[in-house]
Enzyme design. Structure first.
Site, PDB file in Angstrom:
ATOM      1  N   GLN A 211       0.838  -1.199   0.000  1.00 37.75           N
ATOM      2  CA  GLN A 211       0.000   0.000   0.000  1.00 37.75           C
ATOM      3  C   GLN A 211       0.871   1.247   0.000  1.00 37.75           C
ATOM      4  O   GLN A 211       0.358   2.358  -0.060  1.00 37.75           O
ATOM      5  CB  GLN A 211      -0.876   0.033   1.270  1.00 37.75           C
ATOM      6  CG  GLN A 211      -1.929  -1.043   1.345  1.00 37.75           C
ATOM      7  CD  GLN A 211      -2.640  -1.070   2.694  1.00 37.75           C
ATOM      8  OE1 GLN A 211      -2.626  -2.089   3.365  1.00 37.75           O
ATOM      9  NE2 GLN A 211      -3.263   0.028   3.107  1.00 37.75           N
TER      10      GLN A 211
ATOM     11  N   PHE B 257      -6.002  -3.952   3.489  1.00 42.28           N
ATOM     12  CA  PHE B 257      -6.710  -3.738   4.755  1.00 42.28           C
ATOM     13  C   PHE B 257      -5.816  -3.131   5.833  1.00 42.28           C
ATOM     14  O   PHE B 257      -6.061  -3.321   7.019  1.00 42.28           O
ATOM     15  CB  PHE B 257      -7.353  -5.046   5.242  1.00 42.28           C
ATOM     16  CG  PHE B 257      -8.261  -5.676   4.232  1.00 42.28           C
ATOM     17  CD1 PHE B 257      -9.458  -5.069   3.874  1.00 42.28           C
ATOM     18  CD2 PHE B 257      -7.904  -6.851   3.592  1.00 42.28           C
ATOM     19  CE1 PHE B 257     -10.290  -5.632   2.915  1.00 42.28           C
ATOM     20  CE2 PHE B 257      -8.724  -7.429   2.631  1.00 42.28           C
ATOM     21  CZ  PHE B 257      -9.923  -6.821   2.284  1.00 42.28           C
TER      22      PHE B 257
ATOM     23  N   GLU C 246       0.360  -1.493   4.639  1.00 46.66           N
ATOM     24  CA  GLU C 246       0.719  -0.070   4.698  1.00 46.66           C
ATOM     25  C   GLU C 246       2.171   0.073   5.150  1.00 46.66           C
ATOM     26  O   GLU C 246       2.949   0.796   4.551  1.00 46.66           O
ATOM     27  CB  GLU C 246      -0.216   0.704   5.640  1.00 46.66           C
ATOM     28  CG  GLU C 246       0.157   2.190   5.725  1.00 46.66           C
ATOM     29  CD  GLU C 246      -0.769   3.035   6.591  1.00 46.66           C
ATOM     30  OE1 GLU C 246      -1.869   2.580   6.947  1.00 46.66           O
ATOM     31  OE2 GLU C 246      -0.380   4.174   6.907  1.00 46.66           O
TER      32      GLU C 246
ATOM     33  N   ARG D 289      -5.110   7.998  16.556  1.00 48.43           N
ATOM     34  CA  ARG D 289      -6.489   7.941  16.042  1.00 48.43           C
ATOM     35  C   ARG D 289      -7.435   7.398  17.113  1.00 48.43           C
ATOM     36  O   ARG D 289      -8.595   7.806  17.184  1.00 48.43           O
ATOM     37  CB  ARG D 289      -6.579   7.147  14.732  1.00 48.43           C
ATOM     38  CG  ARG D 289      -7.909   7.329  14.023  1.00 48.43           C
ATOM     39  CD  ARG D 289      -7.958   6.683  12.657  1.00 48.43           C
ATOM     40  NE  ARG D 289      -7.415   7.495  11.585  1.00 48.43           N
ATOM     41  CZ  ARG D 289      -8.065   8.495  10.969  1.00 48.43           C
ATOM     42  NH1 ARG D 289      -9.295   8.795  11.322  1.00 48.43           N
ATOM     43  NH2 ARG D 289      -7.482   9.171  10.011  1.00 48.43           N
TER      44      ARG D 289
ATOM     45  N   ARG E  65      -7.907  -1.484   8.921  1.00 49.10           N
ATOM     46  CA  ARG E  65      -9.173  -0.784   8.662  1.00 49.10           C
ATOM     47  C   ARG E  65      -9.800  -0.200   9.941  1.00 49.10           C
ATOM     48  O   ARG E  65     -10.292  -0.935  10.787  1.00 49.10           O
ATOM     49  CB  ARG E  65     -10.132  -1.769   8.000  1.00 49.10           C
ATOM     50  CG  ARG E  65     -11.150  -1.131   7.094  1.00 49.10           C
ATOM     51  CD  ARG E  65     -11.856  -2.211   6.305  1.00 49.10           C
ATOM     52  NE  ARG E  65     -12.693  -1.662   5.245  1.00 49.10           N
ATOM     53  CZ  ARG E  65     -13.283  -2.396   4.321  1.00 49.10           C
ATOM     54  NH1 ARG E  65     -13.127  -3.701   4.322  1.00 49.10           N
ATOM     55  NH2 ARG E  65     -14.021  -1.847   3.388  1.00 49.10           N
TER      56      ARG E  65
ATOM     57  N   PHE F  51      -7.988   1.726  12.014  1.00 49.77           N
ATOM     58  CA  PHE F  51      -6.735   2.333  12.476  1.00 49.77           C
ATOM     59  C   PHE F  51      -6.839   2.889  13.902  1.00 49.77           C
ATOM     60  O   PHE F  51      -6.548   4.052  14.148  1.00 49.77           O
ATOM     61  CB  PHE F  51      -6.367   3.459  11.489  1.00 49.77           C
ATOM     62  CG  PHE F  51      -4.896   3.785  11.407  1.00 49.77           C
ATOM     63  CD1 PHE F  51      -4.017   2.982  10.704  1.00 49.77           C
ATOM     64  CD2 PHE F  51      -4.379   4.916  12.026  1.00 49.77           C
ATOM     65  CE1 PHE F  51      -2.669   3.297  10.609  1.00 49.77           C
ATOM     66  CE2 PHE F  51      -3.021   5.242  11.939  1.00 49.77           C
ATOM     67  CZ  PHE F  51      -2.176   4.430  11.215  1.00 49.77           C
TER      68      PHE F  51
ATOM     69  N   THR G 155      -4.005  11.497  10.166  1.00 46.32           N
ATOM     70  CA  THR G 155      -3.862  12.336  11.362  1.00 46.32           C
ATOM     71  C   THR G 155      -2.535  13.097  11.338  1.00 46.32           C
ATOM     72  O   THR G 155      -2.418  14.136  11.974  1.00 46.32           O
ATOM     73  CB  THR G 155      -3.981  11.491  12.640  1.00 46.32           C
ATOM     74  OG1 THR G 155      -2.975  10.493  12.622  1.00 46.32           O
ATOM     75  CG2 THR G 155      -5.353  10.853  12.737  1.00 46.32           C
TER      76      THR G 155
ATOM     77  N   ALA H  76      -6.086   5.407   5.258  1.00 53.17           N
ATOM     78  CA  ALA H  76      -6.903   6.435   5.911  1.00 53.17           C
ATOM     79  C   ALA H  76      -8.162   6.775   5.112  1.00 53.17           C
ATOM     80  O   ALA H  76      -8.758   7.832   5.316  1.00 53.17           O
ATOM     81  CB  ALA H  76      -6.068   7.696   6.192  1.00 53.17           C
TER      82      ALA H  76
ATOM     83  N   GLU I  85     -13.119   2.958   5.466  1.00 53.48           N
ATOM     84  CA  GLU I  85     -13.042   2.430   6.828  1.00 53.48           C
ATOM     85  C   GLU I  85     -14.282   2.608   7.706  1.00 53.48           C
ATOM     86  O   GLU I  85     -14.605   1.709   8.488  1.00 53.48           O
ATOM     87  CB  GLU I  85     -11.841   3.070   7.556  1.00 53.48           C
ATOM     88  CG  GLU I  85     -10.508   2.690   6.962  1.00 53.48           C
ATOM     89  CD  GLU I  85      -9.389   3.559   7.537  1.00 53.48           C
ATOM     90  OE1 GLU I  85      -9.284   4.729   7.140  1.00 53.48           O
ATOM     91  OE2 GLU I  85      -8.668   3.059   8.398  1.00 53.48           O
TER      92      GLU I  85
END
Ligand code: MTE
Ligand code: HPA
Ligand code: MOS
Length: 761
Positions: A191, A222, A226, A304, A336, A338, A434, A503, A707
């Protein structure tokens, strides 16, 4: 528009990392990983592995010429373990051989001596020992200490929240092909192509431009790709760079399950104070996040959690704190939501406890505390929509909540061994990374002389339908047919310094960047058209259905003719554009700011039937009202709502990660780790979109969708809890997830089980 890749998927033609024809000289890598959760490496013997016929090399940390530590936020994770291992599954050596089978056989011949140390697996225990990653954080609103005095009722509790496996269909993998000089071309299932690029460059001591990362699509990410895809791309790159041969590294399903991190388990303590009427005056929560052995994205995930700790409720006095606690589990990572889901589960648990203590329906406590337009979040930002209340009211109305409540009450009065329950789950999720700086994207658009169009963005297609939505936007912006548009692979040579696809903002950021690029090309094309038509004002020219209009009237110019003429009159038919979300920012010294471009809101009603003799349950219905803005592609978005819901339901109920006391994953295959399938899913899923909600930040008024729907799944926990309560009104039920049938049964029969245990001892 249908999904542009559906036909390839259905025919098995969609290309993934290892589908491209294999280079004849390709080698295959396998990873030797730590069998223990914590220990000092005494010796590593690879001689027997090297001696195996067909083995080309075995690499350890000593073979890395550049940086050996990596991590996007805090570079604390060894690419290959050196003196110490800190989780089961931590890579120690990479073997390359003529086939993957040979490489794995060689891995089994490596012998390792470790002096084992006791692992720490519990985040609270890690916290007490000071094993904290980054710094603990605290968000405050109002005056918490004095607010307790105003309360009629104060309750405390603890949530014990389980993790979750990503279970992408395509396991972690990369193929790396050496190029001229020191350069490498990397095909990675990631990702985050830019993270793979820069981490490989740092590992090899090369400039970023030497590494080209290309991603066609993922078989699901998912969040699991990342940060964590980077490691496998690095290990394949190390082997390719050392051997000067192409190298492919593909984890088997089992390897992927035990070697990679997951959604963070949390232990969270809450304290809530309300008035007699059920108005929440004060809420305090402490999150102990089980981060695993290295930083990974844990501090961002925790952040988050802090943002979403009050979910969709306005509470005038809050103190939210949390710490990322270092344990000896694989480094936990994005999944998903986060960190949002864990925080929202705690909030809902606190409300459940209040409702039970006041003897009131949970929904009544929820609805009277919902956020409204203009309310302040604990982080200072104000809610710019009335979507929370609007979606709740809409759900209540169109799905006839009062009738559901009465029907279930009647059912429970007339049934003994089965009970029903329902719960409403409101969601208010902030859209933007964020970390403000990450909210940037760019796009590259070419119009070829035949009128066909090539689009590259920094976004990765991972099943969420990004390329379809990007194509939708391009069709709309250009005014041409969809067969004209090709969405290219994501490539670090075409798009530099991209943020990860994460995100839920990928269509927002990359779509806007592409629209800016298209605007540039259109402006040039319209000037050409104006000149050809002999008119002054290019703004009065429009392109619709490939026809060139002037003042809304057809001309005898078409898209094809205009593009060909533009080329002959030496017009630039390419554009690169950059987009950065305006108006956002966050001050971490004050923990206040405007971190989010906007919020996505919705409400779901979850209905269940519980078999109180067996602990098994059936999801009767999930009925959702979800705010989408003006959807770019309603079919794709519906798919995202359903998929997110499935993942949320699974997380809360049957997805059970079991580690033994030595930190070894027991549920390390699909016969022991249960994920939702079509039979588990609700008999009825109703989804109503609030399509008239405007959004000025998303492309054409659309909103992010990836998400937020996951968190509707949290409702099932409280629906089941209500059914359990109907069976055993005085039962003591923990706020512990997943609420597997086994756990349900143990809680329903806790007294009986205790008696049996006592009689045995
Ligand atoms: N849907 C599918 N089919 N596959 C995925 O891997 N990832 C989810 C979500 N939906 C995912 C998915 C996650 S974690 C995120 S952050 C978003 O998609 C990312 O894509 P977007 O920004 O385009 O919504
Ligand atoms: N969401 C998802 N992924 C991220 C974020 C975020 O807010 N920040 C960094 N990676
Ligand atoms: Mo999604 S967890 O932000 O990749």
């Amino acid at each position: 528009m249908k999904r542009i890749d559906a036909v390839y998927h259905v025919r098995g033609e969609a290309e993934f990392v290892d589908d491209a024809p294999r280079p004849a000289e390709m080698l295959y890598a396998a990873v030797f990983a730590s069998p223990v959760a914590h220990g000092a490496i005494l010796s590593l013997d690879t001689a027997a592995a090297l001696a195996l016929e067909g083995v080309a090399a075995v690499y350890t940390v000593a073979d890395i010429p550049g940086q050996t530590l990596w991590g996007s936020i805090i570079a604390d994770q060894p690419l290959l373990a050196k003196d110490e291992v800190t989780y089961v599954g931590q890579p120690i050596a990479v073997v390359v051989g003529k086939t993957a089978a040979i490489a794995r056989q060689a891995v089994n011949r490596i012998s390792l001596q470790v002096e084992e140390r006791p692992p720490v697996l519990d985040p609270r225990q890690a916290f007490e020992r000071g094993h904290i990653i980054g710094s603990p954080r605290t968000f405050v609103l109002g005056d918490v200490d004095q607010a307790w005095e105003q309360c009629d009722l104060i309750l405390e509790g603890t949530c014990d929240i389980g993790g979750q496996e990503h279970l992408y269909l395509e396991t972690q993998r990369a193929r790396v092909i050496p190029q001229e000089g020191q350069a490498l071309r990397v095909y990675s299932a990631t990702q985050n192509p830019y993270a793979a690029q820069r981490t490989i460059a740092q590992m090899l001591g090369l400039p970023n431009h030497a590494i080209e990362v290309d991603v066609k699509r993922l078989g699901g990410g998912f969040g699991g790709k990342e940060e964590q895809a980077t490691l496998w791309a690095c290990l394949a790159a190390l082997a390719a760079w050392r051997t000067h041969q192409p190298v492919e590294l593909v984890l088997s399903r089992q390897e992927d399950l035990w070697m990679t991190g997951k959604r963070h388990p949390y232990i969270s303590d809450f304290k809530i104070g309300v008035t007699q009427e059920g108005k929440i005056l004060v809420y305090e929560v402490k999150h102990y996040q089980n981060a695993g052995a290295y930083a990974d994205l844990s501090t961002a995930v925790l952040e988050r959690s802090l943002f979403h700790s009050a979910n969709a409720y306005f509470i005038p006095n809050v103190r939210i704190s949390g710490a990322s606690c270092r344990t000896n589990l694989p480094p936990n990572t994005a999944l998903r939501g986060f960190g949002g889901p864990q925080a929202m589960f705690v909030m809902e648990s606190a409300i459940a406890q209040v409702a039970e203590a006041l003897g009131r329906p949970r929904g009544e406590i929820q609805s009277q505390n919902l956020l409204q337009l203009g309310d302040a979040f604990p982080y200072g930002q104000r809610l710019q929509t009335d979507g929370v209340r609007q979606t709740w009211r809409e759900a209540e109305h169109i799905y006839r909540l009062a009738e559901i409540r009465d029907r279930i009450a009647q059912y429970n009065a007339s049934h003994f061994e089965t009970k029903q329950g329902y719960a409403v789950m409101p969601v208010c999720f902030g859209i933007s990374f964020t970390a403000t700086f990450m909210n940037q994207a760019s796009a590259l658009v070419h119009v070829y002389t035949d009128g066909s169009v090539s689009v590259t963005t920094g976004g990765v297609e991972m099943g969420q339908g990004l390329s379809t939505k990007i194509a939708n936007l391009a069709v709309k912006a250009f005014g041409i047919g969809e067969q004209r548009i090709k969405i290219e692979s994501t490539n670090t040579t075409r798009i530099a310094n991209m943020s990860p696809t994460a995100a839920s903002v990928t269509t927002d950021l990359n779509g806007q960047a592409m629209l800016l690029a298209i605007e540039q090309i259109l402006a040039r094309l319209k000037s050409v058209a104006a000149a050809q038509l002999g008119v002054d004002d290019p703004d009065r020219i429009a392109i619709i259905n490939e026809q060139i209009l002037y003042d809304g009237q057809p001309t005898d110019w078409t898209w094809d003719r205009l593009v060909a003429t533009a080329f002959l009159t030496r017009t630039n038919l390419s554009a690169h554009a950059f987009y950065a979300t305006p108006g956002i920012g966050f001050d971490r010294t004050k923990e206040k700011g405007t971190p989010f471009a906007y919020h996505v809101c919705g409400a779901a009603i979850v209905e269940v039937t519980l078999d109180c003799l067996r602990g098994t349950y059936k999801i009767d219905a999930v009925k959702i009202v979800h705010d989408l803005g003006r959807s770019v592609n309603p079919l794709v978005d519906r798919g995202q709502v359903e998929g997110g819901l499935a993942q949320g339901l699974g997380w809360m109920t049957i997805e059970d990660l079991q580690f033994n006391e030595k930190g070894r994953l027991l549920s390390k295959d699909l016969s022991t780790y249960k994920a939702p399938d079509v039979f588990f899913m609700p008999d009825e899923i109703a989804i109503q979109f609030l399509e008239d909600m405007e959004n000025t930040t998303g492309p054409y008024g659309s909103k992010a969708v990836g998400e937020p729907p996951l968190m509707y799944g949290i409702g099932i926990f409280f629906a089941l809890r209500q059914a359990m309560r109907a069976f055993k009104p005085q039962g003591e039920f923990a706020f512990a997830s997943p609420l597997t049938p086994e756990r349900v049964l143990c809680e329903l029969y806790a007294d009986e089980l205790k008696e049996i245990a006592e009689s045995i001892s």
